[in-house]
Motif scaffolding. Structure first.
Motif, PDB file in Angstrom:
ATOM      1  N   VAL A   1       0.805  -1.224   0.000  1.00 50.16           N
ATOM      2  CA  VAL A   1       0.000   0.000   0.000  1.00 50.16           C
ATOM      3  C   VAL A   1       0.836   1.270   0.000  1.00 50.16           C
ATOM      4  N   ALA A   2       2.092   1.198   0.436  1.00 46.64           N
ATOM      5  CA  ALA A   2       2.928   2.402   0.509  1.00 46.64           C
ATOM      6  C   ALA A   2       4.382   2.001   0.663  1.00 46.64           C
ATOM      7  N   ASN A   3       5.256   2.907   0.263  1.00 46.92           N
ATOM      8  CA  ASN A   3       6.694   2.735   0.465  1.00 46.92           C
ATOM      9  C   ASN A   3       7.244   3.953   1.198  1.00 46.92           C
ATOM     10  N   ILE A   4       8.072   3.690   2.209  1.00 43.02           N
ATOM     11  CA  ILE A   4       8.790   4.737   2.938  1.00 43.02           C
ATOM     12  C   ILE A   4      10.269   4.423   2.783  1.00 43.02           C
ATOM     13  N   ASN A   5      10.981   5.254   2.052  1.00 40.68           N
ATOM     14  CA  ASN A   5      12.370   4.953   1.695  1.00 40.68           C
ATOM     15  C   ASN A   5      13.347   5.814   2.484  1.00 40.68           C
TER      16      ASN A   5
ATOM     17  N   VAL B   1      13.268  17.760   8.468  1.00 39.12           N
ATOM     18  CA  VAL B   1      13.597  16.795   7.425  1.00 39.12           C
ATOM     19  C   VAL B   1      13.021  17.325   6.116  1.00 39.12           C
ATOM     20  N   VAL B   2      13.472  16.743   5.002  1.00 39.46           N
ATOM     21  CA  VAL B   2      12.987  17.136   3.675  1.00 39.46           C
ATOM     22  C   VAL B   2      12.216  15.953   3.093  1.00 39.46           C
ATOM     23  N   PRO B   3      10.880  16.044   3.029  1.00 43.13           N
ATOM     24  CA  PRO B   3      10.080  14.924   2.513  1.00 43.13           C
ATOM     25  C   PRO B   3       9.982  14.977   0.989  1.00 43.13           C
ATOM     26  N   ILE B   4      10.720  14.110   0.320  1.00 40.71           N
ATOM     27  CA  ILE B   4      10.764  14.095  -1.139  1.00 40.71           C
ATOM     28  C   ILE B   4       9.574  13.302  -1.682  1.00 40.71           C
ATOM     29  N   GLY B   5       8.813  13.913  -2.574  1.00 43.55           N
ATOM     30  CA  GLY B   5       7.707  13.233  -3.235  1.00 43.55           C
ATOM     31  C   GLY B   5       6.422  13.177  -2.443  1.00 43.55           C
ATOM     32  N   VAL B   6       6.392  13.821  -1.286  1.00 42.79           N
ATOM     33  CA  VAL B   6       5.222  13.710  -0.412  1.00 42.79           C
ATOM     34  C   VAL B   6       3.984  14.356  -1.017  1.00 42.79           C
ATOM     35  N   GLU B   7       4.190  15.307  -1.910  1.00 45.22           N
ATOM     36  CA  GLU B   7       3.067  16.062  -2.470  1.00 45.22           C
ATOM     37  C   GLU B   7       2.229  15.259  -3.459  1.00 45.22           C
TER      38      GLU B   7
ATOM     39  N   GLN C   1       5.466   1.005 -10.028  1.00 43.76           N
ATOM     40  CA  GLN C   1       4.470  -0.062  -9.907  1.00 43.76           C
ATOM     41  C   GLN C   1       3.140   0.465  -9.364  1.00 43.76           C
ATOM     42  N   GLY C   2       3.001   1.798  -9.331  1.00 41.20           N
ATOM     43  CA  GLY C   2       1.743   2.409  -8.913  1.00 41.20           C
ATOM     44  C   GLY C   2       1.567   2.540  -7.417  1.00 41.20           C
ATOM     45  N   ILE C   3       2.640   2.386  -6.641  1.00 35.93           N
ATOM     46  CA  ILE C   3       2.556   2.396  -5.179  1.00 35.93           C
ATOM     47  C   ILE C   3       2.979   3.767  -4.651  1.00 35.93           C
ATOM     48  N   PRO C   4       2.130   4.482  -3.923  1.00 40.31           N
ATOM     49  CA  PRO C   4       2.529   5.773  -3.356  1.00 40.31           C
ATOM     50  C   PRO C   4       3.763   5.630  -2.469  1.00 40.31           C
ATOM     51  N   ALA C   5       4.653   6.610  -2.549  1.00 46.98           N
ATOM     52  CA  ALA C   5       5.923   6.501  -1.834  1.00 46.98           C
ATOM     53  C   ALA C   5       6.389   7.867  -1.371  1.00 46.98           C
ATOM     54  N   VAL C   6       7.238   7.849  -0.354  1.00 50.04           N
ATOM     55  CA  VAL C   6       7.870   9.064   0.140  1.00 50.04           C
ATOM     56  C   VAL C   6       9.286   8.718   0.579  1.00 50.04           C
ATOM     57  N   TYR C   7      10.163   9.674   0.425  1.00 49.48           N
ATOM     58  CA  TYR C   7      11.565   9.521   0.817  1.00 49.48           C
ATOM     59  C   TYR C   7      11.907  10.724   1.685  1.00 49.48           C
ATOM     60  N   LEU C   8      12.183  10.476   2.970  1.00 46.74           N
ATOM     61  CA  LEU C   8      12.506  11.559   3.899  1.00 46.74           C
ATOM     62  C   LEU C   8      14.011  11.742   3.969  1.00 46.74           C
ATOM     63  N   ASP C   9      14.464  12.893   3.490  1.00 44.46           N
ATOM     64  CA  ASP C   9      15.891  13.201   3.464  1.00 44.46           C
ATOM     65  C   ASP C   9      16.257  14.035   4.692  1.00 44.46           C
ATOM     66  N   ALA C  10      17.564  14.155   4.935  1.00 45.62           N
ATOM     67  CA  ALA C  10      18.046  14.948   6.061  1.00 45.62           C
ATOM     68  C   ALA C  10      17.629  16.406   5.915  1.00 45.62           C
TER      69      ALA C  10
END
Length: 554
Positions: A403-407, A420-426, A467-476
């Motif tokens: 259902v989701a990816n947190i990278n 933190v900087v949330p990449i792709g959260v929007e 693959q159509g899965i919502p994702a977010v990547y939290l950077d420093a």
């Protein structure tokens, strides 16, 4: 260089000859750690994973296998259940490795006013050929801007261009006139190669440019020309994303690009300027190019390391949130100041350690979230997001249950930060979960300070997005607690001096309490997603949601 082995490391060294084995069943969870405990645990994990013993953790090497065994043992110590193949912590990832051969490599251009020769390593590097051990191509040249076909933006670098039987010459990236989302998508190298192959090109030459070279000098990357590349291997044993139509590829630094573009219908500096403005035009280049090269090919296997916390709801436990971080780095390469081990302390030993700490915090919860959580230490990110791509396509749980990816990838904490900087959260409804979790923990959220770097398509979350899965990547984060410290400048100094260099080691000033803050935030995001009534969805009309499918929010 230091070699500091903890007792666990010594045990792993003895046990890790050959392929990884299945550790015993997970044990009961330990009490919830304090933030201080978390920082110490993260530091200990980084100390082992970035040690010289692991020789840079390159995918397909013994050093990587040591790292995989270590992570599996940490999963077990935390109390996570195995979630890999056949009841183990490991998912086998089939790979094809390719290495350049210097002998026989050639790049020449035949023109009426005289031939041009390009020097191996100084001017050019031949691309890796995953389809044949040797290649020779002689063909006309066509410059195709940034090799972008974006009809939704009324932009087509291929308009009026006949690429059949020709070698395409192009710049990386996408026009600066594009919005950040479309620019990220159209910057993908895989997409460019696919576009060129579809249009009948027989080869491709990527050009360096002054802006990128100022940040990442050609000579610094070219000295590691012996490092391998990799591709996934399909069920028939064929390399994936290898495009046999493109019989030869090469890359040029800025000086090589200047030489090749000298016959263009406009001055070379104007071409570089147009690239920055997003106003490039396509045109024929004079002469014919001969590209020759050889590649050593070898089948290798690596592993993703996968564990699970079972959800508490009898129905929703069948849905999974996938935490991910890449375990590999780039291995052993050209020596710099007498050191040839590229340890990857920030990239990505720290990301793995943060993921392990997030798992520790979630496992310590008395009542687990309703949905299950997966923890996936992926291989071969440095070779093209391959381990994540394999897991996203062939997960060890039902594909539709993701259902989701947190990278987590290379969180460069060099000082105490408050954000933190949330990449792709929007792009998805994950934004609300990230905002609520950050507010609860008192963590600031800062917009991506460098959207032109298009990092959303350059780390493992993009494999899930595709693959159509919502994702977010939290950077420093980039807001130092001490107002006299410029955290963004520290990050830029790291990129210039230490990124993909042997100096990315534990003797850099890693701020472990900030890393523990990120781990706690990632855990809280997982709780919120895990307990939500509905699974995350792409926002209505979102570009990635429309492009790759998946559920859209109302």
């Amino acid at each position: 260089m230091r070699l500091t082995l903890a007792p666990l490391a010594l045990c792993l060294l003895v046990a890790c000859s050959g392929a990884p084995e299945t550790p015993p069943t997970a044990v009961a969870p330990a009490p919830a750690p304090s933030t201080e405990d978390g920082a110490r645990r993260i530091e200990a994990d980084v100390a082992f994973l970035a040690d010289d013993l692991l020789e840079g953790r390159a995918a397909g090497t013994r050093g990587y296998d040591l790292a995989a065994r270590y992570v599996a043992s940490r999963y077990r110590a935390i109390g996570l259940a195995p979630a890999g193949d056949d009841g183990s912590y490991f998912q086998k990832v089939p790979l094809l490795e390719a290495r350049r051969v210097r002998e026989g490599a050639a790049f020449t251009v035949q023109r009426d006013d005289g031939d041009l020769s390009f020097a191996f390593q100084d001017d050019f590097l031949p691309g890796l050929n995953f389809n044949a051990s040797s290649h020779v191509v002689n063909a006309p040249l066509v410059f195709v801007g940034q090799a972008v076909h974006a009809p939704e933006l009324d932009h087509d670098d291929f308009e009026g261009v006949d690429l059949r039987g020709k070698v395409a010459v192009y710049f990386s990236g996408a026009p600066s006139t594009f919005g950040n989302t479309q620019r990220a998508y159209h910057s993908s190298g895989l997409r460019k190669m696919s576009q060129l192959a579809e249009r009948g090109a027989v080869g491709a030459i990527g050009l360096g440019n002054p802006v990128d070279e100022a940040k990442y000098p050609w000579a610094r990357g070219a000295r590691n020309w012996q490092m391998p590349g990799m591709r996934l291997v399909d069920a028939e044993g064929q390399p994936v994303d290898a495009w046999p139509e493109l019989k030869a590829t090469a890359s040029l630094g800025v000086e090589g690009a200047r030489k090749l573009l000298a016959g263009a219908p406009m001055p070379v500096d104007e071409i570089f300027e147009r690239r920055e403005k997003g106003t490039l035009e396509s045109f024929d280049l004079p002469g014919r190019v001969t590209l020759a090269g050889a590649t050593e090919l070898k089948r290798v296997d690596s592993v993703n390391v996968v564990a699970k916390i079972e959800g508490s709801d009898p129905v929703l436990a069948g849905e999974h949130i996938a935490y991910s971080a890449h375990l590999d780095h780039i291995g052993i390469g050209a020596e710099v100041d007498g050191d040839g081990i590229y340890n990857g302390a920030f990239d990505n030993a720290l990301g793995i350690a943060v993921m392990l700490q997030a798992a520790t915090e979630l496992q310590a919860d008395t009542t687990k979230p309703k949905r299950s959580a997966l923890f996936v230490a992926v291989t071969a990110e440095e070779r093209g997001l391959l381990g994540a791509d394999y897991f996203a396509k062939f997960p060890t749980v039902p594909r539709e249950s993701l259902v989701a990816n947190i990278n987590m990838d290379m969180p460069v904490f060099l000082t105490d930060v408050t954000d933190v900087v949330p990449i792709g959260v929007e792009h998805s409804t994950l934004e609300a979960d990230v905002q609520a979790a950050a507010a609860q923990l008192g963590v600031g959220l800062t917009a991506d300070p460098k959207p032109e770097e298009v990092v959303f398509v350059r780390s493992d979350q993009y494999a899930f997005v595709r693959q159509g899965i919502p994702a977010v990547y939290l950077d420093a984060g980039i807001k130092a607690r001490n107002p006299d410290i410029d955290a963004l400048a520290l990050y830029e100094d790291f990129l210039t001096g230490h990124y993909h260099q042997p100096s990315d080691e534990t003797d850099l000033s890693i701020h472990y309490p900030s890393a523990a803050m990120l781990a706690r935030l990632n855990a809280e995001i997982g709780r919120r997603v895990g307990n939500a009534d509905t699974r995350p969805a792409w926002k209505e009309g979102d570009f990635f949601g429309k492009t790759f499918g998946g559920q859209a929010s109302p």
